[in-house]
Design an enzyme around this catalytic site. Structure first.
Site, PDB file in Angstrom:
ATOM      1  N   PHE A 121     -31.117  10.403   7.996  1.00 29.53           N
ATOM      2  CA  PHE A 121     -31.315   8.834   8.533  1.00 29.53           C
ATOM      3  C   PHE A 121     -32.392   8.419   8.845  1.00 29.53           C
ATOM      4  O   PHE A 121     -32.568   7.382   9.723  1.00 29.53           O
ATOM      5  CB  PHE A 121     -30.093   8.956   9.636  1.00 29.53           C
ATOM      6  CG  PHE A 121     -28.599   8.790   9.226  1.00 29.53           C
ATOM      7  CD1 PHE A 121     -28.174   9.909   8.793  1.00 29.53           C
ATOM      8  CD2 PHE A 121     -27.961   7.679   9.244  1.00 29.53           C
ATOM      9  CE1 PHE A 121     -26.847  10.048   8.070  1.00 29.53           C
ATOM     10  CE2 PHE A 121     -26.662   7.687   8.625  1.00 29.53           C
ATOM     11  CZ  PHE A 121     -26.094   8.776   8.070  1.00 29.53           C
ATOM     12  N   CYS A 154     -18.512   0.597   9.866  1.00 30.83           N
ATOM     13  CA  CYS A 154     -18.556   1.353  10.982  1.00 30.83           C
ATOM     14  C   CYS A 154     -19.749   0.721  11.775  1.00 30.83           C
ATOM     15  O   CYS A 154     -19.744   0.156  12.882  1.00 30.83           O
ATOM     16  CB  CYS A 154     -18.798   2.865  10.647  1.00 30.83           C
ATOM     17  SG  CYS A 154     -17.061   3.282   9.752  1.00 30.83           S
ATOM     18  N   LYS A 178       0.696  -1.320  -0.046  1.00 32.70           N
ATOM     19  CA  LYS A 178      -0.040   0.118  -0.027  1.00 32.70           C
ATOM     20  C   LYS A 178       0.811   1.353  -0.147  1.00 32.70           C
ATOM     21  O   LYS A 178       0.478   2.119  -0.757  1.00 32.70           O
ATOM     22  CB  LYS A 178      -0.803   0.018   1.523  1.00 32.70           C
ATOM     23  CG  LYS A 178      -2.021   0.897   1.308  1.00 32.70           C
ATOM     24  CD  LYS A 178      -2.582   1.290   2.526  1.00 32.70           C
ATOM     25  CE  LYS A 178      -3.866   0.293   2.709  1.00 32.70           C
ATOM     26  NZ  LYS A 178      -4.249   0.632   3.934  1.00 32.70           N
TER      27      LYS A 178
HETATM   28  C1  UGA Z   1     -20.926   6.263   9.467  1.00 32.76           C
HETATM   29  C2  UGA Z   1     -21.125   7.767  10.038  1.00 32.76           C
HETATM   30  O1  UGA Z   1     -22.328   8.294   9.342  1.00 32.76           O
HETATM   31  C3  UGA Z   1     -19.939   8.607   9.975  1.00 32.76           C
HETATM   32  O2  UGA Z   1     -20.329   9.910  10.943  1.00 32.76           O
HETATM   33  C4  UGA Z   1     -19.003   8.125  10.925  1.00 32.76           C
HETATM   34  O3  UGA Z   1     -17.728   8.804  11.000  1.00 32.76           O
HETATM   35  C5  UGA Z   1     -18.623   6.797  10.269  1.00 32.76           C
HETATM   36  O4  UGA Z   1     -19.588   5.897  10.159  1.00 32.76           O
HETATM   37  C6  UGA Z   1     -17.355   6.209  10.818  1.00 32.76           C
HETATM   38  O5  UGA Z   1     -17.422   5.623  11.887  1.00 32.76           O
HETATM   39  O6  UGA Z   1     -16.342   5.952  10.440  1.00 32.76           O
HETATM   40  P1  UGA Z   1     -20.436   5.860   6.931  1.00 32.76           P
HETATM   41  O7  UGA Z   1     -20.426   4.303   7.278  1.00 32.76           O
HETATM   42  O8  UGA Z   1     -19.504   6.198   5.742  1.00 32.76           O
HETATM   43  O9  UGA Z   1     -20.366   6.601   8.062  1.00 32.76           O
HETATM   44  O10 UGA Z   1     -21.660   5.785   6.161  1.00 32.76           O
HETATM   45  P2  UGA Z   1     -23.342   6.417   6.304  1.00 32.76           P
HETATM   46  O11 UGA Z   1     -23.480   7.518   5.409  1.00 32.76           O
HETATM   47  O12 UGA Z   1     -23.538   6.720   7.781  1.00 32.76           O
HETATM   48  O13 UGA Z   1     -24.317   5.198   6.013  1.00 32.76           O
HETATM   49  C7  UGA Z   1     -24.207   3.960   6.623  1.00 32.76           C
HETATM   50  C8  UGA Z   1     -25.183   3.064   5.937  1.00 32.76           C
HETATM   51  O14 UGA Z   1     -26.591   3.514   6.638  1.00 32.76           O
HETATM   52  C9  UGA Z   1     -25.084   2.968   4.705  1.00 32.76           C
HETATM   53  O15 UGA Z   1     -25.392   1.540   4.393  1.00 32.76           O
HETATM   54  C10 UGA Z   1     -26.575   3.789   4.047  1.00 32.76           C
HETATM   55  O16 UGA Z   1     -27.036   3.342   3.069  1.00 32.76           O
HETATM   56  C11 UGA Z   1     -27.473   3.505   5.385  1.00 32.76           C
HETATM   57  N1  UGA Z   1     -28.433   4.460   5.570  1.00 32.76           N
HETATM   58  C12 UGA Z   1     -28.196   5.719   5.811  1.00 32.76           C
HETATM   59  C13 UGA Z   1     -29.673   4.102   5.534  1.00 32.76           C
HETATM   60  O17 UGA Z   1     -30.138   2.980   5.140  1.00 32.76           O
HETATM   61  N2  UGA Z   1     -30.661   5.008   5.803  1.00 32.76           N
HETATM   62  C14 UGA Z   1     -30.444   6.075   6.059  1.00 32.76           C
HETATM   63  O18 UGA Z   1     -31.352   7.231   6.170  1.00 32.76           O
HETATM   64  C15 UGA Z   1     -29.184   6.748   5.854  1.00 32.76           C
END
Ligand code: UGA
Length: 448
Positions: free
Chosen positions: A268, A279, A35
């Protein structure tokens, strides 16, 4: 400031690149020699918007370098960020062996006055262990005066560079006002908007960004609790979605009406196939485990997890109802990444759904604008094509799993001509159902 970033995964690489982009001198360190060689050739190990551009420009300016040598990375630095992974153990708790290992090696090379900052998502009290480990393994060198802080990351994959440069808050868990002041100085260029936004031009200025100073334990818990709360919101609306179907309501309308209450908010509350990624699934289990270790039962989180896993059953049941027998039927999955704008397929609902359908004998084909290679690696038995129209050819149903803009704008008349039976399962409630029906499809949503 002079900063080392230990671990160049999603969080580490974005952190290193963004700190360099706003003017700091950064060394990124990783044990994965392949990497590091890739990064030193200017190639990106992950897909993340604008990341390649800022890595390239900061490397060219001499502000960002990469190494596999911890001593070289940490020597002469003011701060060292621990950004290594904390994968789940079989009991759900976080495996902290990478954190411990990084800490031991930092200890041996730490210059006097180094601030060691944990950025990986860790259970509360990890900071105290890092402190103890630093003291035990400190080398004979200048060592002393090393302090520990926590600075959790809230970036989202797919918009990680933007989120880092435009934070809605910066949380620092510290033991001394001096550590807080040093971290504030590090974030100074971001607070004051002293950087060129690589994504939006012109870029809206950062407003007043709250700088939240807490104890280390509180900072650690802010991160875990935030992720768990967001995951709970998603599972809540998914449970409501199932109820909507029973009573003839539309969950999108329900969420819209609920979200107008500022105490609830719209974010969300999108019902669908549930959350995936590296995450949420891991963090709710780790928090549940931490509570257990502390003698508490945080049963709410078990339910959040259960509801989320059940989303795949709900989708399979819908497909069974639509197709009767799944064996031998061609099912196309629009999207493999766990969400749009990333190539990450870790805990992706698409792969869980594909596995279930393949078990039932369906002929599953997937398609994704960015996650082809990662999906191929994670699931070699899954057929993958680059072309959604080719995927539709002979399919009896298409499932929208990841709401990539490319998929929302498909030529639906062409899709319909290619399919054997025109059925769409909109796993993210992201399509215009009236339009899809008007094109002659049978439209199935999630809770509508
Ligand atoms: C998440 C958090 O949103 C971040 O704030 C955090 O920093 C990060 O984890 C981490 O701990 O590193 P991430 O996993 O990149 O970020 O993605 P999200 O945008 O939160 O989405 C997570 C999942 O939830 C996705 O599969 C998305 O499709 C789903 N989701 C999101 C839903 O099913 N419904 C919603 O309304 C929103």
């Amino acid at each position: 400031m002079r900063v080392a970033v230990i671990g160049t995964g999603h969080v580490g690489l974005v952190t290193a690149a963004c700190f360099a982009h706003v003017g700091h001198d950064v060394v990124g360190m990783d044990d994965d020699a392949q990497k590091i060689a890739k990064l030193n050739r200017g190639e990106m190990p992950i897909y993340e918007r604008a990341l390649g551009a800022i890595v390239e420009s900061t490397r060219a300016a001499g502000r960002l370098t990469f190494t596999t040598d911890v001593c070289a990375a940490v020597r002469d630095q003011e701060m060292a960020f621990i950004c290594v992974s904390t994968p789940p153990l079989p009991h759900g708790g976080a495996d902290l062996s990478f954190v411990e290992n990084a800490t031991r090696r930092i200890a041996g090379a730490a210059p006097k006055d180094l601030l060691v900052v944990e950025k990986s998502t860790v259970p509360a009290n990890t900071g105290a262990w890092i402190e103890r480990t630093l003291a035990i393994y400190a080398g004979p060198g200048p060592g002393g005066g090393v302090e520990v802080a926590s600075n959790p990351e809230f970036l989202r994959e797919g918009s990680a560079v933007y989120d880092t440069l435009h934070p809605d808050r910066v949380v620092v868990g510290v033991k001394s006002p001096r550590a807080a002041a040093r971290l504030r100085e590090l974030y100074g260029p971001i607070f004051e908007g002293r950087f060129d936004c690589p994504i939006h031009k012109p870029c809206p200025p950062n407003g007043e960004v709250p700088f939240v100073v807490t104890s280390i334990q509180s900072a650690e818990l802010i991160k875990h609790a935030s992720n768990a709360f967001l995951a709970a919101k998603i599972s809540f609306i998914n449970a409501v979605a199932d109820l909507c179907e029973r009573v003839g309501a539309d969950v999108a309308q329900v969420a819209e009406g609920m979200g107008l209450d500022p105490r609830i908010g719209h974010a969300f509350l999108r019902a669908g196939l549930g959350f995936g990624g590296a995450c949420f699934p891991k963090d709710i289990r780790a928090l549940l485990r931490l509570a257990e270790e502390m003698g508490l039962d945080f049963g709410l989180l078990r339910e959040v997890d259960r509801i989320n896993r059940h989303r795949i059953d709900v989708a399979v049941e819908k497909l069974r109802k639509a197709l009767w027998i799944l064996r031998g039927k061609r099912v196309g999955l629009l999207g493999l990444a766990f969400k749009p704008h990333t190539d990450d397929v870790r805990q992706a609902p698409a792969l869980a759904l594909a596995a279930r359908l393949m078990e039932e004998g369906a002929e599953v084909v997937g398609c994704d604008p960015q996650a082809r290679e990662t999906a191929r690696e994670a699931m070699p038995s899954l057929a993958i094509t680059d072309d959604p129209y080719e995927m539709a050819d002979g399919a009896e149903v298409l499932v929208l799993v990841t709401e990539w803009p490319e998929f929302l704008g498909l030529d639906w008349a062409r899709v319909k001509r290619a399919m054997r039976r025109p059925i769409i399962l909109d796993g993210r409630n992201a399509l215009d159902q009236e339009k899809i029906r008007a094109e002659g499809f049978e439209y199935l949503g999630m809770g509508r």
